[in-house]
Design a protein around this motif. Structure first.
Motif, PDB file in Angstrom:
ATOM      1  N   ARG A  90       0.915   4.966 -21.596  1.00 15.44           N
ATOM      2  CA  ARG A  90      -0.427   4.383 -21.812  1.00 15.44           C
ATOM      3  C   ARG A  90      -0.365   3.038 -22.532  1.00 15.44           C
ATOM      4  NH1 ARG A  90      -4.007   8.418 -24.923  1.00 15.44           N
ATOM      5  NH2 ARG A  90      -5.647   6.929 -24.346  1.00 15.44           N
ATOM      6  N   ALA A  91       0.760   2.770 -23.204  1.00 14.49           N
ATOM      7  CA  ALA A  91       0.890   1.501 -23.926  1.00 14.49           C
ATOM      8  C   ALA A  91       1.138   0.326 -22.995  1.00 14.49           C
ATOM      9  CB  ALA A  91       2.029   1.614 -24.937  1.00 14.49           C
ATOM     10  N   VAL A  92       1.459   0.579 -21.743  1.00 13.55           N
ATOM     11  CA  VAL A  92       1.712  -0.502 -20.788  1.00 13.55           C
ATOM     12  C   VAL A  92       0.389  -1.170 -20.436  1.00 13.55           C
ATOM     13  CG1 VAL A  92       2.566  -1.063 -18.486  1.00 13.55           C
ATOM     14  CG2 VAL A  92       3.757   0.641 -19.872  1.00 13.55           C
ATOM     15  N   ALA A  93       0.329  -2.479 -20.551  1.00 16.70           N
ATOM     16  CA  ALA A  93      -0.903  -3.216 -20.252  1.00 16.70           C
ATOM     17  C   ALA A  93      -1.305  -2.989 -18.803  1.00 16.70           C
ATOM     18  CB  ALA A  93      -0.699  -4.707 -20.500  1.00 16.70           C
ATOM     19  N   GLY A  94      -2.582  -2.615 -18.600  1.00 15.90           N
ATOM     20  CA  GLY A  94      -3.075  -2.351 -17.255  1.00 15.90           C
ATOM     21  C   GLY A  94      -3.260  -0.884 -16.955  1.00 15.90           C
ATOM     22  N   VAL A  95      -2.638  -0.006 -17.748  1.00 17.20           N
ATOM     23  CA  VAL A  95      -2.845   1.432 -17.581  1.00 17.20           C
ATOM     24  C   VAL A  95      -4.218   1.787 -18.149  1.00 17.20           C
ATOM     25  CG1 VAL A  95      -2.075   3.731 -18.310  1.00 17.20           C
ATOM     26  CG2 VAL A  95      -0.406   2.010 -17.596  1.00 17.20           C
ATOM     27  N   THR A  96      -5.039   2.480 -17.357  1.00 16.18           N
ATOM     28  CA  THR A  96      -6.417   2.760 -17.743  1.00 16.18           C
ATOM     29  C   THR A  96      -6.717   4.230 -17.958  1.00 16.18           C
ATOM     30  OG1 THR A  96      -7.000   2.795 -15.397  1.00 16.18           O
ATOM     31  CG2 THR A  96      -7.306   0.708 -16.579  1.00 16.18           C
ATOM     32  N   ASN A  97      -5.859   5.115 -17.454  1.00 15.20           N
ATOM     33  CA  ASN A  97      -6.114   6.543 -17.603  1.00 15.20           C
ATOM     34  C   ASN A  97      -4.779   7.283 -17.489  1.00 15.20           C
ATOM     35  OD1 ASN A  97      -7.445   8.991 -17.884  1.00 15.20           O
ATOM     36  ND2 ASN A  97      -9.028   8.493 -16.376  1.00 15.20           N
ATOM     37  N   SER A  98      -4.834   8.570 -17.754  1.00 14.78           N
ATOM     38  CA  SER A  98      -3.601   9.355 -17.743  1.00 14.78           C
ATOM     39  C   SER A  98      -3.835  10.714 -17.109  1.00 14.78           C
ATOM     40  CB  SER A  98      -3.089   9.535 -19.176  1.00 14.78           C
ATOM     41  OG  SER A  98      -2.008  10.443 -19.216  1.00 14.78           O
ATOM     42  N   GLU A  99      -2.844  11.147 -16.343  1.00  9.42           N
ATOM     43  CA  GLU A  99      -2.828  12.523 -15.867  1.00  9.42           C
ATOM     44  C   GLU A  99      -2.023  13.411 -16.805  1.00  9.42           C
ATOM     45  OE1 GLU A  99      -1.338  12.184 -11.845  1.00  9.42           O
ATOM     46  OE2 GLU A  99      -3.385  12.075 -11.064  1.00  9.42           O
ATOM     47  N   SER A 130      -9.906   0.936  -6.713  1.00 11.44           N
ATOM     48  CA  SER A 130      -8.618   0.224  -6.714  1.00 11.44           C
ATOM     49  C   SER A 130      -7.572   0.896  -7.608  1.00 11.44           C
ATOM     50  CB  SER A 130      -8.818  -1.224  -7.173  1.00 11.44           C
ATOM     51  OG  SER A 130      -9.258  -1.258  -8.524  1.00 11.44           O
ATOM     52  N   MET A 131      -7.868   2.085  -8.105  1.00 10.58           N
ATOM     53  CA  MET A 131      -6.921   2.760  -9.005  1.00 10.58           C
ATOM     54  C   MET A 131      -5.623   3.112  -8.282  1.00 10.58           C
ATOM     55  SD  MET A 131      -9.174   5.331 -11.415  1.00 10.58           S
ATOM     56  CE  MET A 131      -9.749   6.323 -10.035  1.00 10.58           C
ATOM     57  N   GLN A 132      -4.532   3.036  -9.020  1.00 14.73           N
ATOM     58  CA  GLN A 132      -3.220   3.407  -8.503  1.00 14.73           C
ATOM     59  C   GLN A 132      -2.528   4.313  -9.519  1.00 14.73           C
ATOM     60  OE1 GLN A 132      -1.876   2.663  -5.526  1.00 14.73           O
ATOM     61  NE2 GLN A 132      -3.653   1.451  -4.868  1.00 14.73           N
ATOM     62  N   ARG A 133      -1.773   5.294  -8.996  1.00 16.70           N
ATOM     63  CA  ARG A 133      -1.079   6.263  -9.841  1.00 16.70           C
ATOM     64  C   ARG A 133       0.424   6.149  -9.627  1.00 16.70           C
ATOM     65  NH1 ARG A 133       1.614  10.472  -8.250  1.00 16.70           N
ATOM     66  NH2 ARG A 133       2.008  12.258  -9.601  1.00 16.70           N
ATOM     67  N   ASP A 134       1.196   6.398 -10.683  1.00 20.37           N
ATOM     68  CA  ASP A 134       2.639   6.557 -10.525  1.00 20.37           C
ATOM     69  C   ASP A 134       3.163   7.398 -11.687  1.00 20.37           C
ATOM     70  OD1 ASP A 134       5.359   6.211  -9.590  1.00 20.37           O
ATOM     71  OD2 ASP A 134       4.651   4.387  -8.605  1.00 20.37           O
ATOM     72  N   LEU A 157      -1.006  -2.112  -8.209  1.00 24.33           N
ATOM     73  CA  LEU A 157      -2.400  -2.554  -8.116  1.00 24.33           C
ATOM     74  C   LEU A 157      -2.607  -3.612  -7.038  1.00 24.33           C
ATOM     75  CD1 LEU A 157      -3.362  -2.764 -11.902  1.00 24.33           C
ATOM     76  CD2 LEU A 157      -4.291  -1.153 -10.189  1.00 24.33           C
ATOM     77  N   ASN A 158      -3.777  -3.531  -6.407  1.00 26.01           N
ATOM     78  CA  ASN A 158      -4.209  -4.489  -5.382  1.00 26.01           C
ATOM     79  C   ASN A 158      -3.210  -4.624  -4.233  1.00 26.01           C
ATOM     80  OD1 ASN A 158      -6.521  -5.214  -7.005  1.00 26.01           O
ATOM     81  ND2 ASN A 158      -5.104  -6.408  -8.283  1.00 26.01           N
ATOM     82  N   PRO A 159      -2.907  -3.515  -3.564  1.00 21.97           N
ATOM     83  CA  PRO A 159      -1.927  -3.582  -2.478  1.00 21.97           C
ATOM     84  C   PRO A 159      -2.469  -4.310  -1.256  1.00 21.97           C
ATOM     85  CG  PRO A 159      -2.933  -1.405  -2.556  1.00 21.97           C
ATOM     86  CD  PRO A 159      -3.420  -2.142  -3.772  1.00 21.97           C
ATOM     87  N   GLY A 160      -1.557  -4.986  -0.559  1.00 16.39           N
ATOM     88  CA  GLY A 160      -1.909  -5.654   0.686  1.00 16.39           C
ATOM     89  C   GLY A 160      -1.436  -4.847   1.876  1.00 16.39           C
ATOM     90  N   LYS A 161      -1.388  -5.482   3.036  1.00 20.86           N
ATOM     91  CA  LYS A 161      -0.970  -4.835   4.267  1.00 20.86           C
ATOM     92  C   LYS A 161       0.528  -5.057   4.498  1.00 20.86           C
ATOM     93  CE  LYS A 161      -4.913  -3.212   5.869  1.00 20.86           C
ATOM     94  NZ  LYS A 161      -5.133  -1.775   6.165  1.00 20.86           N
ATOM     95  N   ALA A 162       1.153  -4.066   5.076  1.00 16.95           N
ATOM     96  CA  ALA A 162       2.569  -4.179   5.404  1.00 16.95           C
ATOM     97  C   ALA A 162       2.746  -4.979   6.693  1.00 16.95           C
ATOM     98  CB  ALA A 162       3.162  -2.791   5.580  1.00 16.95           C
ATOM     99  N   PRO A 163       3.886  -5.634   6.871  1.00 22.10           N
ATOM    100  CA  PRO A 163       4.178  -6.269   8.159  1.00 22.10           C
ATOM    101  C   PRO A 163       4.351  -5.187   9.218  1.00 22.10           C
ATOM    102  CG  PRO A 163       6.124  -6.247   6.764  1.00 22.10           C
ATOM    103  CD  PRO A 163       4.998  -5.768   5.919  1.00 22.10           C
ATOM    104  N   VAL A 164       4.121  -5.528  10.468  1.00 20.54           N
ATOM    105  CA  VAL A 164       4.242  -4.547  11.541  1.00 20.54           C
ATOM    106  C   VAL A 164       5.372  -4.951  12.484  1.00 20.54           C
ATOM    107  CG1 VAL A 164       1.828  -3.867  11.410  1.00 20.54           C
ATOM    108  CG2 VAL A 164       2.490  -5.721  12.931  1.00 20.54           C
ATOM    109  N   GLY A 165       5.884  -3.957  13.197  1.00 19.90           N
ATOM    110  CA  GLY A 165       6.985  -4.198  14.123  1.00 19.90           C
ATOM    111  C   GLY A 165       8.298  -3.701  13.563  1.00 19.90           C
ATOM    112  N   LYS A 166       9.398  -4.085  14.172  1.00 19.57           N
ATOM    113  CA  LYS A 166      10.727  -3.675  13.717  1.00 19.57           C
ATOM    114  C   LYS A 166      11.190  -4.630  12.617  1.00 19.57           C
ATOM    115  CE  LYS A 166      12.395  -1.293  17.856  1.00 19.57           C
ATOM    116  NZ  LYS A 166      12.480   0.022  17.176  1.00 19.57           N
TER     117      LYS A 166
END
Length: 447
Positions: A140-149, A190-194, A224-233
């Motif tokens: 929780r001390a990491v800047a940007g962490v907003t909640n905890s499981e 936009s929440m992300q968990r890890d 946070l704020n993920p974009g799109k992956a490239p497509v194809g091989k």
């Protein structure tokens, strides 16, 4: 919880009673696990759990017929009833030409070596509470962490004993310690968990709460704020924490039962160079303090270190006694038991490190993906076709760039094995360990 010697006495008594009751052969397996865990969330105590479960399983053979029963009741009268019931069941079971105990002349003999799997510790709920609080606070001390499981800490003790009617008796005990944290970054949609976690037999080997927590928080914020992956091989790079799944698919494909059933995509490919000649996958059952170390397998056969892949080729199947009989081969000391019929498993596995750093591994990738999480189980064990959901980071211009999510990677395990390139960052942390892995030519699709 019985001591190892007490558990062996019960197992040997069951085997002797089974043969006296008319069984031609028998084996008995005792397993017990006692665990204490404490969970903290947002600095407050959320849960304290104490569990202890023990089980003794008896397997008997009457000719080529067999049956198995198990109980958690260690009362002598109840165990006597268990023997009678199991022998009666075996007499009515269908014939199985492959049923039977492991070859008597190949059983493990001598004292069980000490692999230092038990640090002699006992559960300390207050210390577990402090550790769970510390790991969550670090995350929780990491800047940007907003909640905890929450953060959790656990302690466990395990006892295992196996006896057979044809002369084998062996057992061992172990201790276990684990620590984990799972936190959330961002707000709203936009929440992300890890997460971060580690486990070890000895408390002194356990990573610190500060390191585990910081890793959990840093990973969550990075997503946070993920974009799109490239497509194809495109080239795909697997983080070590999920790359071990590739070794898992290999193990499933060389397991004797799958080969005997004809349900493995590697059937008929025993002589083929499946990997680059530099690739080595090694099984080390005697590693001190290894999470899966064992002197004997689930049938009482000795274990030994073995290169499962060497010079780019598989070195044979992993066989228990039944699958070995079906294939006309010898068992390899890889039987696993959970009561009843045996299966097949390896021990402490690793894919050997390569010769270049992870940075050098991706330096020539113009556009690719670095994967930190795999989702779903889209792998066909018969054909080797592979398709799984994933999330991670874009690789652009030879560097890891921003986060990406909601995409799939697909290919065939035969092609993936052939394209596999390891980095030099192998660390022994888990039961199966791999370095960063690169696989070119996989198909990436973004949803």
């Amino acid at each position: 919880m019985l001591s190892v010697s007490e558990a062996l006495d019960r197992a040997q008594m069951l085997c002797a009673a089974a043969t006296k009751a008319g069984a031609d052969a028998a084996d008995a397996l005792y397993y017990c696990n006692a665990a204490t865990s404490v969970s903290m969330r947002l600095g407050a105590l959320e849960d304290v759990e104490r569990s202890e479960g023990q089980d003794i399983s008896l397997r008997v053979f009457v000719g080529q017929r067999s049956a198995s029963v198990s109980t958690a009741d260690m009362d002598a009268a109840e165990l006597a009833k268990l023997v009678e019931r199991c022998v009666a069941m075996a007499r009515e079971a269908p014939q199985d030409p492959y049923a039977g105990l492991a070859p008597a002349d190949r059983l493990f003999t001598g004292p069980v070596p000490d692999f230092d799997l038990d640090d002699g510790s006992e559960a300390d709920p207050q210390a577990l509470r402090e550790a769970a609080l510390a790991v969550e606070e670090a995350a929780r001390a990491v800047a940007g962490v907003t909640n905890s499981e929450g953060g959790s800490a656990s302690h466990s003790r395990t006892r295992f004993a196996l006896a057979t009617s044809h002369g084998f008796a062996g057992g061992y005990g172990s201790s276990g310690h684990s620590l984990s944290a799972s936190v959330i970054a961002g707000e709203g949609a936009s929440m992300q968990r890890d997460y971060g976690w580690h486990s070890a037999h000895h408390l002194s080997d356990l990573e610190s709460a500060a390191e585990i927590g910081a890793r959990a928080g840093t990973r969550a914020v990075a997503r946070l704020n993920p974009g799109k992956a490239p497509v194809g091989k495109v080239p795909v790079v697997l983080d070590p924490r999920i790359g071990s799944s590739i070794v898992g698919h290999l193990l499933g494909a060389i397991a004797g039962p799958a080969i005997a059933r004809g349900t493995s995509f590697l059937l008929g490919k025993e002589e083929r160079a499946l990997f680059d000649s530099a690739i080595v996958v090694r099984d080390e059952p005697h590693r001190p303090r290894g999470l899966r170390s064992r002197a004997f397998d689930g049938e009482g056969l000795p274990t030994a270190a073995r290169d499962i892949v060497a010079d780019g080729r598989i070195t044979g199947w992993l066989l228990d006694t039944a699958s070995a009989k079906q294939l006309g081969l010898e068992p390899t000391g890889h039987a696993s038991r959970g009561g009843g019929a045996s299966g097949v498993s390896a021990s402490n596995l690793h894919l050997a490190a390569g010769s270049i750093t992870p940075d050098a591994l991706i330096a020539d990738i113009d556009r690719g993906v670095y994967i930190t999480e795999l989702i779903g189980q889209g792998v066909n064990p018969v054909t080797g076709d592979y398709s799984r959901g994933a999330s991670g980071f874009l690789i652009e211009g030879g560097r890891i760039a921003g986060p990406i999510a909601e995409f799939t990677i697909a290919g065939n395990l035969i092609d993936m094995f052939a394209a596999l390139v390891p980095a030099d960052d192998l660390v022994f942390r888990h039961g199966t360990n791999v370095p960063t892995l690169r696989i070119d030519g996989m198909t990436v699709a973004s949803s």
